[in-house]
Design a protein around this motif. Sequence first.
Motif, PDB file in Angstrom:
ATOM      1  N   ILE A  99      28.989  41.910  22.849  1.00 47.41           N
ATOM      2  CA  ILE A  99      29.197  42.112  21.409  1.00 47.41           C
ATOM      3  C   ILE A  99      29.843  43.475  21.169  1.00 47.41           C
ATOM      4  N   LEU A 100      30.958  43.467  20.443  1.00 40.42           N
ATOM      5  CA  LEU A 100      31.677  44.695  20.127  1.00 40.42           C
ATOM      6  C   LEU A 100      31.337  45.242  18.752  1.00 40.42           C
ATOM      7  N   GLU A 101      31.007  44.357  17.814  1.00 41.07           N
ATOM      8  CA  GLU A 101      30.896  44.821  16.427  1.00 41.07           C
ATOM      9  C   GLU A 101      30.154  43.795  15.584  1.00 41.07           C
ATOM     10  N   ASP A 102      29.401  44.298  14.604  1.00 44.16           N
ATOM     11  CA  ASP A 102      28.742  43.445  13.616  1.00 44.16           C
ATOM     12  C   ASP A 102      29.444  43.622  12.277  1.00 44.16           C
ATOM     13  N   ASN A 103      29.684  42.514  11.582  1.00 46.13           N
ATOM     14  CA  ASN A 103      30.330  42.548  10.270  1.00 46.13           C
ATOM     15  C   ASN A 103      29.427  41.827   9.273  1.00 46.13           C
ATOM     16  N   LEU A 104      28.673  42.619   8.513  1.00 51.05           N
ATOM     17  CA  LEU A 104      27.669  42.070   7.602  1.00 51.05           C
ATOM     18  C   LEU A 104      27.948  42.406   6.145  1.00 51.05           C
ATOM     19  N   ARG A 105      29.155  42.914   5.863  1.00 53.96           N
ATOM     20  CA  ARG A 105      29.507  43.197   4.472  1.00 53.96           C
ATOM     21  C   ARG A 105      30.267  42.014   3.891  1.00 53.96           C
ATOM     22  N   VAL A 106      31.571  41.929   4.184  1.00 48.74           N
ATOM     23  CA  VAL A 106      32.400  40.852   3.652  1.00 48.74           C
ATOM     24  C   VAL A 106      33.281  40.321   4.781  1.00 48.74           C
ATOM     25  N   PRO A 107      32.689  39.697   5.805  1.00 51.05           N
ATOM     26  CA  PRO A 107      33.506  39.217   6.929  1.00 51.05           C
ATOM     27  C   PRO A 107      34.421  38.080   6.500  1.00 51.05           C
ATOM     28  N   VAL A 148      36.788  54.512  25.060  1.00 48.19           N
ATOM     29  CA  VAL A 148      37.347  54.183  23.749  1.00 48.19           C
ATOM     30  C   VAL A 148      36.507  54.922  22.712  1.00 48.19           C
ATOM     31  N   ILE A 149      37.141  55.747  21.898  1.00 45.40           N
ATOM     32  CA  ILE A 149      36.438  56.521  20.876  1.00 45.40           C
ATOM     33  C   ILE A 149      36.681  55.857  19.525  1.00 45.40           C
ATOM     34  N   LYS A 150      35.587  55.670  18.749  1.00 45.70           N
ATOM     35  CA  LYS A 150      35.708  54.990  17.462  1.00 45.70           C
ATOM     36  C   LYS A 150      35.071  55.814  16.355  1.00 45.70           C
ATOM     37  N   ASP A 151      35.763  55.878  15.235  1.00 48.09           N
ATOM     38  CA  ASP A 151      35.229  56.471  14.017  1.00 48.09           C
ATOM     39  C   ASP A 151      34.257  55.458  13.415  1.00 48.09           C
ATOM     40  N   VAL A 152      33.001  55.847  13.217  1.00 46.61           N
ATOM     41  CA  VAL A 152      31.962  54.870  12.876  1.00 46.61           C
ATOM     42  C   VAL A 152      32.166  54.209  11.512  1.00 46.61           C
ATOM     43  N   ALA A 153      32.867  54.860  10.607  1.00 50.96           N
ATOM     44  CA  ALA A 153      32.999  54.322   9.249  1.00 50.96           C
ATOM     45  C   ALA A 153      34.251  53.480   9.055  1.00 50.96           C
ATOM     46  N   ASP A 207      26.831  47.802   9.418  1.00 52.84           N
ATOM     47  CA  ASP A 207      28.177  47.717   9.993  1.00 52.84           C
ATOM     48  C   ASP A 207      28.600  49.037  10.624  1.00 52.84           C
ATOM     49  N   ASP A 208      27.874  50.091  10.323  1.00 52.68           N
ATOM     50  CA  ASP A 208      28.171  51.401  10.886  1.00 52.68           C
ATOM     51  C   ASP A 208      28.116  51.312  12.412  1.00 52.68           C
ATOM     52  N   LYS A 209      29.174  51.754  13.066  1.00 49.50           N
ATOM     53  CA  LYS A 209      29.245  51.612  14.518  1.00 49.50           C
ATOM     54  C   LYS A 209      28.196  52.461  15.238  1.00 49.50           C
ATOM     55  N   GLY A 210      27.680  53.484  14.537  1.00 47.28           N
ATOM     56  CA  GLY A 210      26.579  54.243  15.114  1.00 47.28           C
ATOM     57  C   GLY A 210      25.283  53.457  15.084  1.00 47.28           C
ATOM     58  N   ILE A 257      20.352  57.355   9.558  1.00 37.52           N
ATOM     59  CA  ILE A 257      20.433  56.356   8.491  1.00 37.52           C
ATOM     60  C   ILE A 257      21.100  56.952   7.262  1.00 37.52           C
ATOM     61  N   TYR A 258      20.624  58.098   6.837  1.00 43.75           N
ATOM     62  CA  TYR A 258      21.065  58.645   5.564  1.00 43.75           C
ATOM     63  C   TYR A 258      22.507  59.144   5.597  1.00 43.75           C
ATOM     64  N   GLN A 259      23.030  59.367   6.798  1.00 42.76           N
ATOM     65  CA  GLN A 259      24.424  59.775   6.909  1.00 42.76           C
ATOM     66  C   GLN A 259      25.373  58.588   7.068  1.00 42.76           C
ATOM     67  N   ALA A 260      24.817  57.386   7.148  1.00 42.46           N
ATOM     68  CA  ALA A 260      25.656  56.191   7.267  1.00 42.46           C
ATOM     69  C   ALA A 260      26.385  55.952   5.948  1.00 42.46           C
ATOM     70  N   LYS A 261      27.690  55.742   6.046  1.00 42.10           N
ATOM     71  CA  LYS A 261      28.520  55.580   4.847  1.00 42.10           C
ATOM     72  C   LYS A 261      28.041  54.423   3.981  1.00 42.10           C
ATOM     73  N   GLY A 262      27.549  53.354   4.587  1.00 38.51           N
ATOM     74  CA  GLY A 262      27.186  52.160   3.824  1.00 38.51           C
ATOM     75  C   GLY A 262      25.764  52.142   3.297  1.00 38.51           C
ATOM     76  N   TYR A 263      24.988  53.188   3.573  1.00 37.74           N
ATOM     77  CA  TYR A 263      23.603  53.208   3.096  1.00 37.74           C
ATOM     78  C   TYR A 263      23.566  53.539   1.606  1.00 37.74           C
ATOM     79  N   LEU A 264      22.829  52.758   0.828  1.00 34.82           N
ATOM     80  CA  LEU A 264      22.745  52.951  -0.627  1.00 34.82           C
ATOM     81  C   LEU A 264      21.313  53.297  -1.006  1.00 34.82           C
ATOM     82  N   LYS A 265      21.026  54.579  -1.127  1.00 28.01           N
ATOM     83  CA  LYS A 265      19.664  55.033  -1.440  1.00 28.01           C
ATOM     84  C   LYS A 265      19.203  54.513  -2.793  1.00 28.01           C
TER      85      LYS A 265
END
Length: 454
Positions: A142-150, A346-351, A299-302, A103-111
């Motif tokens: 399902i390939l991906e979730d977009n919960l920021r600004v879809p 298929v390799i994906k960069d999570v951020a 939204d983090d792919k991880g 969780i804490y390494q996820a780019k979109g997490y705002l502590k």
Amino acid sequence: MSNEKNSVSEVFWETFSNQDRQKIKEFQKYMDKFAVNFNLYKDGNFIERSLPFDVIPRIIETKEFDIIDKGLSQRIRALNLFLEDLYTTKNIVKDNIIPEEFIYQAKGYLKELHGFSPSKKIRTHINGIDLVKDTVSDKWVILEDNLRVPSGASYPLSIRDIYRKIYPTFFEKLKIKPIKEYPSMLLESMDYVNCGGINVVLTPGRFNSAYYEHAYLAKKIGAQLVRNDELIVQNKILFFKNYDGRLVRVGAVYRRLDDEFLDPKFFNSESLIGVPGIMEVYLAGNVAIMNAPGNGVADDKGIYYFVPKMIKYYLGEEPLLDNAPTYLPYFKEDKKYIFDNMEKLVIKDVAEAGGYGVMFGHAMTKIQLADLKTIIEANPRRFIAQELIEFYDEECYLNDEIVPRKADFRAYVVMSDEPKVWKCGLTRYAMEAGNYLVNSSQGGGFKDTWVMEA
């Protein structure tokens, strides 16, 4: 329509074969006239362009869409509960469902937002979920979730009206589900969480790739389209500066910019498109921001890997829609599988998003694969690997001929007291044969999606 054979597609093709194809040119005239565009940034240049549109819709039979509806509603309920839990009690971490460091390494997490609950505890107001239909299982995945600004809902809305004018026969002969309810779904969601005041759509301005959509949706829901310099914060209240200088209180903001640019006093101090102090208003409970800041962690792919576990944890249910088979090099067993099978994965960069950071093992050289393994070994949290899903092509009318192209489907789920799935969506297709990247930001086109009864 795709290679899927069913009665509703046969009725469509029978009707389509009798239509005047010269009318197809009218669609492009319409798109140019009303600036239906999705702009691109390429090699440092801003490219304003009409979004490529295909006249042949994707068709999904009602019974099949009902399965999608139930599965997506379930998923969004779980994701909303996850985000609320994550920023408050963190039970899912305490119970070791998701590793804490993950969780804490996820780019979109705002502590910084820990302990705060937004209006009505709704965080996933507008959701874009990307799916494909697997040719092997014949099921939606399902390939991906977009919960920021879809983005993207405005495009089928825009095109449906011109469809009716140019090809009224389709709507007279076929049982196509109407789609006009999307603006009312959006307005209902804004009103549900509104903290007192008007609704506004916050846009970075016309140079944003989806500016057309910002303006279109604001008009459709009767909200004020605003830029950052038209909003001001006073005494932890957000106001819109009217044309006559009068200040009008704002109760809900449908923001169309990412967290890092939202408030230069809270996030990136160099942001020129944010509203100074808006986060202070938000944290005081005086305005709703849609979608909630901090949603990027989901939204983090991880984190995507754990959504089926979230559904079981929060809802006590089995997932109705599957993820694509996904492996995390963070886990030793998964990393071994990835390294042993990288040439077919298929390799994906999570951020990354928008089709960026996606690498197809079958298209890489041995040296490139070896280099990638070294990078993954050094930072396993940064990547996921997925089986390559052979998803259906859609028939597309390109260069005066009908050709197959890879296509995905972005479904939209809008949340108020309960999630509601729009009976439409954005079908995106690749312009080149054999290309699996269909994202608009990668130059892909779009087509309408018709939910139809037999």
